[in-house]
Scaffold this active site. Structure first.
Site, PDB file in Angstrom:
ATOM      1  N   GLU A 110       0.856  -1.183   0.000  1.00 20.90           N
ATOM      2  CA  GLU A 110       0.000   0.000   0.000  1.00 20.90           C
ATOM      3  C   GLU A 110       0.893   1.235   0.000  1.00 20.90           C
ATOM      4  O   GLU A 110       1.709   1.410   0.910  1.00 20.90           O
ATOM      5  CB  GLU A 110      -0.918  -0.017   1.219  1.00 20.90           C
ATOM      6  CG  GLU A 110      -1.918  -1.174   1.154  1.00 20.90           C
ATOM      7  CD  GLU A 110      -2.746  -1.309   2.427  1.00 20.90           C
ATOM      8  OE1 GLU A 110      -3.930  -0.986   2.397  1.00 20.90           O
ATOM      9  OE2 GLU A 110      -2.189  -1.750   3.448  1.00 20.90           O
ATOM     10  N   ILE A 111       0.729   2.060  -1.029  1.00 18.76           N
ATOM     11  CA  ILE A 111       1.501   3.301  -1.116  1.00 18.76           C
ATOM     12  C   ILE A 111       0.570   4.435  -0.694  1.00 18.76           C
ATOM     13  O   ILE A 111      -0.530   4.559  -1.222  1.00 18.76           O
ATOM     14  CB  ILE A 111       2.001   3.532  -2.558  1.00 18.76           C
ATOM     15  CG1 ILE A 111       2.937   2.388  -2.986  1.00 18.76           C
ATOM     16  CG2 ILE A 111       2.698   4.878  -2.679  1.00 18.76           C
ATOM     17  CD1 ILE A 111       3.414   2.485  -4.425  1.00 18.76           C
TER      18      ILE A 111
END
Ligand code: NAD
Length: 311
Positions: free
Chosen positions: A151-152
């Site tokens: 997850e960015i």
């Protein structure tokens, strides 16, 4: 090609290092002391052996991956040539703040700094760093060398070039990046995971079923579909009218507690913390835990192999 430095060599640090080194990146790993690094080396060796015996890597790759990882207890030296620094130290704001403050004197403006935090927001962390526009969250999942999702998390000040470089790196190491555009606690994966965990605890506390049957309800039903289709696509395939009707009568009955359930709280108060203390929801004093972990990793490796074949 980015020069990668990973700060922290614990559960996440060593397995993220394995992922970047596997993709051919020279990876520097920093931790506080040699005993920490020795443990990380041993964990990496074990994981490499597993990857090799499951035919995910060749003997030559195994040797190259090992060569790509350089361990050090000298922070200055570890970040000297870094272009991309991943922080994977404990989930404690004071400890993270102290590290970022030290990095302020060591990292240039064009270096990307990311945190593997499980839940702090980007603002909470980047306020301590001199270049908040170059600070981003990359939330890897455990075990990082086997789980593809990263997850960015960006915010309003994050440079687009930083988002692009980060996404590119995550894709290059064979992971699946998703971009979280709003600051939200728990990001996406943990929000979904904990929604399920809250309801599972509530069912257990109400005595609706045994812990084994509650777990089985996931692993033998939605769990079988989720490797292929997520909850929104599942609804599309099931029929949105049906999923809407069910939502309309079921949502009001689902648990909305703000804290851990009774059983979980009782276990924690008694020092029963699960696998690591030998008892949690289940008893973990036999050879079973390792068997379950091996089975989990075998299935994860099966999926990874399929991902690699599809590329
Ligand atoms: N464990 C998980 O399942 C998981 C999953 C996703 C994200 N995370 C997040 O990843 C981060 C790391 O978690 P972990 O589980 O790997 O922790 P861990 O406790 O296993 O490892 C932390 C490492 O950081 C080192 N360290 C401690 N203080 C340090 C400092 N000041 N400078 C440098 N190194 C230091 C420790 O010696 C250790 O090697 C946390 O933010 C955590 O929330 C953990």
């Amino acid at each position: 090609m980015e020069n990668i430095t990973i700060i922290g060599s614990g559960t996440m640090g060593h397995s993220i290092a394995l992922s970047t080194a596997w993709a051919g990146y020279k990876t520097q790993v920093y931790s506080l002391n040699n005993s920490d690094l020795d443990l990380a080396k041993k964990e990496i060796e074990n994981k490499l052996d597993d990857l090799y015996s499951n035919e995910l890597i060749t003997e030559k790759q195994l040797r190259e991956i090992k060569k790509n990882i350089i361990f050090s207890t000298n922070l200055e030296k570890t970040v000297e040539y870094a272009t991309f620094v991943i922080e994977a130290i404990p989930e404690d704001l004071e400890i993270k703040k102290e590290l970022y403050t030290r990095l302020n004197g060591l990292l240039d403006e064009d270096i990307i700094l990311t945190s593997n935090t499980s839940g702090f927001t980007l603002n909470q962390l980047s306020q301590f760093y001199n270049f908040p526009e170059n600070f981003i969250i990359t939330h890897f999942w455990n075990p990082a060398h086997l789980i593809p999702l990263v997850e960015i998390v960006k915010n309003d000040v994050t440079r687009q070039s930083v988002v692009n470089r980060t996404t590119n790196l995550i894709e290059t190491i064979g992971k699946k990046p998703i971009l979280i555009q709003k600051e939200i606690p728990g990001f996406i994966g943990n929000r979904l995971q904990y929604a399920l965990f809250r309801e599972a605890q509530s069912l257990l506390d109400k005595g609706v079923a045994s812990k084994e049957d509650i777990d089985a309800a996931v692993t033998y039903s939605v769990g079988r579909r989720y490797p292929i289709i997520g909850p929104l696509m599942t609804a599309d395939l099931g029929g949105l009218d049906t999923f809407s009707s069910i939502s309309n009568y079921l949502f009001e009955d689902l648990n909305t507690d703000k804290f851990s359930g009774e059983t979980l709280a009782r276990h924690v108060q008694s020092g029963e913390l699960g696998y690591k203390t030998g008892k949690g929801f289940y008893n973990w004093d036999g050879p079973l835990p390792q068997e379950i972990i091996n089975k989990r990793d075998e299935i994860l490796m099966y999926f990874l192999k399929r991902d690699l074949e599809e590329k």
